[in-house]
Design a protein around this motif. Structure first.
Motif, PDB file in Angstrom:
ATOM      1  N   UNK A 151       0.816  -1.205   0.000  1.00  0.00           N
ATOM      2  CA  UNK A 151       0.000   0.000   0.000  1.00  0.00           C
ATOM      3  C   UNK A 151       0.850   1.255   0.000  1.00  0.00           C
ATOM      4  N   UNK A 152       0.343   2.298  -0.635  1.00  0.00           N
ATOM      5  CA  UNK A 152       1.056   3.567  -0.728  1.00  0.00           C
ATOM      6  C   UNK A 152       0.174   4.689  -0.195  1.00  0.00           C
ATOM      7  N   UNK A 153       0.763   5.505   0.647  1.00  0.00           N
ATOM      8  CA  UNK A 153       0.068   6.589   1.337  1.00  0.00           C
ATOM      9  C   UNK A 153      -0.184   7.749   0.375  1.00  0.00           C
ATOM     10  N   UNK A 154      -1.431   8.167   0.199  1.00  0.00           N
ATOM     11  CA  UNK A 154      -1.736   9.254  -0.730  1.00  0.00           C
ATOM     12  C   UNK A 154      -1.807  10.621  -0.060  1.00  0.00           C
ATOM     13  N   UNK A 155      -0.965  10.866   0.956  1.00  0.00           N
ATOM     14  CA  UNK A 155      -1.047  12.137   1.670  1.00  0.00           C
ATOM     15  C   UNK A 155      -0.455  13.298   0.869  1.00  0.00           C
ATOM     16  N   UNK A 156       0.193  13.006  -0.272  1.00  0.00           N
ATOM     17  CA  UNK A 156       0.693  14.044  -1.180  1.00  0.00           C
ATOM     18  C   UNK A 156       0.406  13.601  -2.606  1.00  0.00           C
TER      19      UNK A 156
END
Length: 437
Positions: free
Chosen positions: A49-54
């Motif tokens: 999973x990859x964090x979409x905070x940016x």
């Protein structure tokens, strides 16, 4: 271009030889029992999973991306989750305080940027094992609270959740129920990917072990099958400092946030003590190819051959051949190379740390400004007399071209895009002249 699938040797052997499996203090490799045997006999589906905070991933995400790339090369099917659902909650792992929540509009914009970046590394059109990109908002936003508590929450005791490091480390300062529930959402992701795609392996950084094994436990309890976890070491530099930061901040995979030149320079500045390890982590060079650089690093470190190869390989994967060409051309400019192929923005990028002076554009109109006056004005010489002697002695370059005529003038024709002029004294003493007005 993404790399086509090919089977060579055991993927666990590949990870192990590159130091990509986290090893605990007591020497245990951190993956679930039976995984090595499973990967030796079957092709599996695995996800990260990859964090979409940016709206861009950064090089802190690159190890995970490369794990998926290696899985695909080994004939397995990689899934990348862009966490559109969990991104609305926020992962407590590795954080000392709660992050601000994103709006759905910002999150959607971020997801679009991440999708485009992952396509540079993973092959979504492979014949046998195409990569998949999914958004967990597709299922997390469909489930209601009652069903979630009955179908997922009942399988986890509070004591189980409090024992996880990602939660326990936050107990002193406090953790909201929002972030406390993150573990269950991630476990539900794993279960959903198992049901929809037959995914039996989740990978991530070692700080994710607790969240990942929660998913392993959930699949075992509700489906009665074995799922697996494997985690990588958290990357630090040999001096103990955090990997992934430059003097100007995060190193992004988006060229608009971190230019190919800046990206290349980050890798080029890798310490000798780190370069071989980073080559194993972040490139597709074979173990034998990397081994050829061991003597170079040990016996001829001043050549920085390993750093050059590392920087070239990672920049090519991230920004393509054209991006690497721009990075190499910009790097040459630092050592007196031709600037004619670079734009003003690229020059400003190259010389961002070089002293600059602003001069009204109108002074360069017509016949322009005597070079000796400009050299003195930007303090490359203490006076016009010294500037004249430097020019006559061949010690001054205009846009990296040596000038020996003290009568030389500088006009708008010498500016790049009408914005900038580069002056140099000797080999490396630069001044940037910015045209204003």
């Amino acid at each position: 271009m993404p790399v086509a699938a090919q089977t060579t040797h055991s993927i666990i052997d590949e990870f192990r030889s590159r130091g990509l499996i986290h090893v605990t203090d007591d020497g245990q490799e951190l993956f679930t029992p039976g995984l090595e045997e499973l990967l030796a006999r079957e092709r599996v589906t695995a996800y990260i999973g990859f964090d979409p905070s940016a709206d861009s991933l950064h090089i802190g995400n690159l190890l995970g991306i490369m794990m998926l790339v290696r899985m695909q090369k080994g004939g397995h099917t990689p899934i990348a989750i862009a966490g559109g659902g969990t991104g609305l909650i926020g992962d407590p792992g590795g954080k000392s305080e709660e992050r601000p929540l994103l709006t759905r509009e910002i999150l959607q914009k971020n997801l679009e940027g991440i999708r485009a970046q992952l396509a540079r590394y993973l092959d979504f059109d492979a014949r046998d094992n195409p990569a998949l990109l999914v958004n967990n908002a597709d299922w997390l936003e469909e489930i209601n609270a009652i069903d979630f508590m009955r179908d997922v929450g009942k399988h986890f005791s509070v004591n189980y959740m409090l024992a996880k490091e990602s939660v326990r480390s936050r107990m002193t300062d406090g953790i909201s129920y929002t972030e406390f529930s993150y573990m269950l959402l991630q476990a539900y992701d794993f279960l959903t990917l198992y049901d929809r795609h037959g995914c039996v392996l989740q990978m991530g950084g070692s700080d994710q072990w607790g969240n990942i094994t929660a998913g392993v436990d959930l699949i075992r309890r509700v489906r009665g099958v074995s799922a697996h976890a494997l985690v990588t070491p958290l990357v630090t530099k040999s001096d103990g400092t955090k990997f992934g930061k430059s003097e100007s901040g995060a190193v992004w995979l988006d060229a608009d946030k971190t230019s190919p030149f800046q990206f290349y320079q980050f890798w080029l500045n890798t310490a000798d003590a780190d370069v071989l390890r980073f080559m194993r982590y972040y490139t597709l060079l074979s173990r034998d190819e990397i081994g050829e650089f061991e003597e170079e690093v040990s016996e001829r470190p001043e050549r920085r051959a390993a750093q050059q190869r590392l920087a070239a390989e990672v920049t090519r994967m991230t920004h393509g051949e054209s991006g690497l060409h721009k990075a190499l051309a910009a790097t040459e400019v630092l050592f007196g190379g031709d600037i004619s192929g670079l734009s003003a923005d690229e020059l400003l990028d190259v010389f961002q740390d070089v002293p600059s002076s602003s001069v009204p554009r109108e002074r360069f109109e017509g016949d322009g400004v005597p070079l000796r006056d400009l050299v003195a004005e930007v303090e490359l010489a203490s006076s016009r007399g010294e500037a004249r002697r430097l020019i006559q002695g061949g010690g001054v370059s205009l846009n990296n071209r040596r000038v020996s005529d003290a009568r030389q003038t500088v006009s708008l024709e010498h500016s790049v895009d009408g914005q900038v002029i580069v002056l140099r004294r000797g080999a490396r003493q630069y001044r940037l002249v910015r045209l204003q007005g």
